[in-house]
Write a protein that holds these residues in place. Structure first.
Motif, PDB file in Angstrom:
ATOM      1  N   ARG A   2      -1.524   3.394  -1.998  1.00 26.67           N
ATOM      2  CA  ARG A   2      -2.224   4.611  -1.564  1.00 26.67           C
ATOM      3  C   ARG A   2      -1.250   5.751  -1.270  1.00 26.67           C
TER       4      ARG A   2
ATOM      5  N   HIS B 162      -0.427   9.392  -9.105  1.00 29.89           N
ATOM      6  CA  HIS B 162      -0.109   9.629  -7.695  1.00 29.89           C
ATOM      7  C   HIS B 162       0.800  10.845  -7.540  1.00 29.89           C
TER       8      HIS B 162
ATOM      9  N   THR C  77       0.816  -1.222   0.000  1.00 33.18           N
ATOM     10  CA  THR C  77       0.000   0.000   0.000  1.00 33.18           C
ATOM     11  C   THR C  77       0.849   1.270   0.000  1.00 33.18           C
TER      12      THR C  77
END
Ligand code: MLC
Ligand code: AMP
Length: 504
Positions: A270, A293, A243
């Motif tokens: 994330r 991102h 993650t």
């Protein structure tokens, strides 16, 4: 009994939950972490390590090495990690200065280090990266139920050496609360939970890999893929199940160049955090174009842990290091007078908060010189705060090169080169390097008739300085440029050799 840092780690540890997975498929649960760190703490006590004693550690990255750090915390010892690249000449200084009770090294280094440790009455034990070594053999005979030694917030947990601009390296003394408060702040700020899986590809002998990455994982009960070194292929493969990634800018430079970096490849991630050196805006933009991102850049140092961070929600702005973290005060001052300057004006970045260290080991004058009377620490970084409150680092007031996230103090390299026969003087600078950010570069003035060449200088440094401190290039000139005060003008040298590594 309470142990400030480890109590918080224990409180977040679900014994059944996964903690570490290595590239070769070995796995540790939090229960394993509690057991092995307890056994290692027992081994430290059996070897005569008492609260406050330093334990110096120069070993390859492994889960067991991380457990040894935790064991030191539990035994009340002061953990002193050392870069595996340090030569014996460098180790001699650290061991002599810190006077550890125990030095833990890789089995292959035992003989060389023993000769040094003997001089300072330190004991030597070994730990390898495959679960072996004399310290682990002893640990396996110990009870896993170690009673943690009582430690308060201000007791020392670690000493990390950071090179000095003049003279030798200084040991930054970090307390239990310096580490705990900062890790808890980062966990909350970056929203880490037990559902997270971090790709841990940093070394564990510096603040970034040891405290930021490992302590944040521990305090959130999260898990990590523990890799011996960064490899872009491996990182991309792990992004299918991980993650988060924490890295130095070189990680991101290498990822951006990788054809496999796409939206799909990073869809499950994330968070991408960068720090330890400036991330080029170009890298930030390119990463964001390829993946969607926005890399979250933060700013810290060994002495202060983390100071600022771009926001989790909100704009992560390329070329800035974000806002002061909760509980941390940041101000910008006139470097000479120490008077705060207005927003938008460049000056010295100063910080204050529970993250800031307790001073340099056995160097009260150096400590005093780096703090203002009102407790702010003078970072040596030059920066400004913009109208939105974002901190920008615009330069360094200290003569420092940062290569691939490692700090190199030119003075240390210059001193070694100047001592070589045939050298009049030298100037070491950092010039732009596409992979490492800055490349260490030596500019040398030879004595008349001296035949010394680039290879001879590099050969002469091999056993003296860690590999990453050794210049990537050595150039010869007749004279170094100086100003009217006689000071070497490194800015001119940096301009002259600015393209040296272009296209490499
Ligand atoms: C390796 N080399 C380096 C180097 N790393 N040279 C200069 N600078 C570096 N950082 C050398 C190798 O010895 C090798 O030499 C050659 O360069 C190429 O090696 P490589 O295989 O390409 O390097 P690699 O092993 O991939 O390592 C590069 C790296 C690594 C960037 C991944 O250096 C790294 O993990 N850096 C992270 C440092 C870090 O954790 N810093 C945080 C400090 S805490 P040759 O010629 O023998 O082949 C801090 C506070 C904060 O700053 O805010 O976080
Ligand atoms: P160290 O002494 O190894 O802990 O390195 C700390 C130094 O790294 C700081 O004083 C800064 O100069 C630099 N640094 C850390 N993070 C950043 C960043 N995000 N941008 C620019 N410089 C940084």
């Amino acid at each position: 009994m309470s142990n400030h840092l480890f109590d918080a780690i224990r409180a977040a540890a679900d014994p059944e939950a996964p903690f570490i997975e290595t590239a070769d498929g070995r796995r540790w649960t939090y229960g394993d972490m509690l057991g092995l760190s307890g056994q290692l703490a027992g081994a430290l006590a059996a070897l005569g390590v008492t609260p406050g004693d330093r334990v110096a550690v120069q070993v390859e990255k492994s889960p067991e090495a991380l457990m040894l750090y935790l064991a030191c915390v539990r035994a009340g010892a002061v953990y002193l990690p050392l870069n595996t690249a340090y030569t014996l000449a460098e180790l001699d200084y650290f061991i002599g200065d810190a006077e550890p009770r125990l030095v833990v090294v890789a089995p292959k280094s035992r003989d060389g280090v023993s000769a040094i440790a003997e001089k300072y009455s330190a004991r030597v034990e070994t730990l390898d990266d495959a679960g072996g070594g004399s310290l682990l053999d002893l640990a396996r005979t110990q009870n896993a139920e170690f009673v943690d030694v009582e430690r308060g917030p201000d007791d020392l947990a670690a000493i990390l050496y950071t090179s000095g601009t003049t003279g030798r390296s200084k040991g930054a003394m970090l307390s239990h609360d310096n580490l705990l408060s900062n890790a808890a702040t980062l966990r909350d700020h970056w929203r880490f939970t037990s559902a997270d899986k971090l790709i841990h590809a940093l070394p564990i002998f510096h603040t970034h890999g040891l405290f930021v990455a490992s302590n944040v994982t521990l305090l959130s009960g999260a898990s990590m893929f523990f890799l011996s070194k960064f490899d872009a292929d491996e990182a991309l493969r792990l992004m299918q199940t991980a993650t988060a990634l924490m890295g130095v800018p070189t990680f991101y430079v290498r990822l951006v160049q990788h054809p496999g970096l796409t939206r799909e490849a990073t869809a499950k991630m994330r968070l991408f955090v960068s720090g330890s050196a400036p991330l080029l805006s170009e890298t930030h933009r390119s990463f964001s174009e390829k993946t969607g991102h926005a890399i979250l850049e933060r700013y810290g140092m060994t002495e202060t842990n983390m100071n600022t961070s771009n926001p989790y929600d909100g704009d992560r702005i390329a070329g800035t290091v974000g806002f002061p973290l909760p509980g941390v005060s940041v101000r910008v001052t006139d470097p000479d007078s120490g008077t705060p300057v207005a927003d938008g004006v460049t000056g010295m970045i100063e910080v204050k908060g529970p993250n800031v260290f307790k001073g340099y080991w056995r160097m009260p004058e150096k400590t005093a010189a780096e703090f203002r009377a009102d407790g702010f620490f003078i970072t040596g970084d030059l920066g400004k705060i913009d109208e939105r409150g974002y901190v920008h680092i615009v330069g360094r007031g200290k003569d420092l090169v940062i290569s691939g996230g490692y700090n190199i103090y030119p003075k240390e390299v210059e001193t070694e080169i100047d001592a070589m026969p045939g050298v009049v003087e030298s100037a070491v600078i950092g010039v732009p390097h596409p992979d490492f950010g800055e490349g260490v570069t030596a500019v040398v003035v030879r004595e008349k008739g001296a035949t010394l060449d680039e290879k001879a200088v590099l050969d002469g440094l091999k056993d003296r300085l860690a590999r990453y401190k050794q210049p990537k290039r050595v150039l010869f000139v007749d004279d170094l440029p100086r100003n009217t005060m006689g000071k070497v003008q490194k800015n001119i040298l940096r301009q002259t050799y600015g393209d040296l590594y272009a296209g490499k």
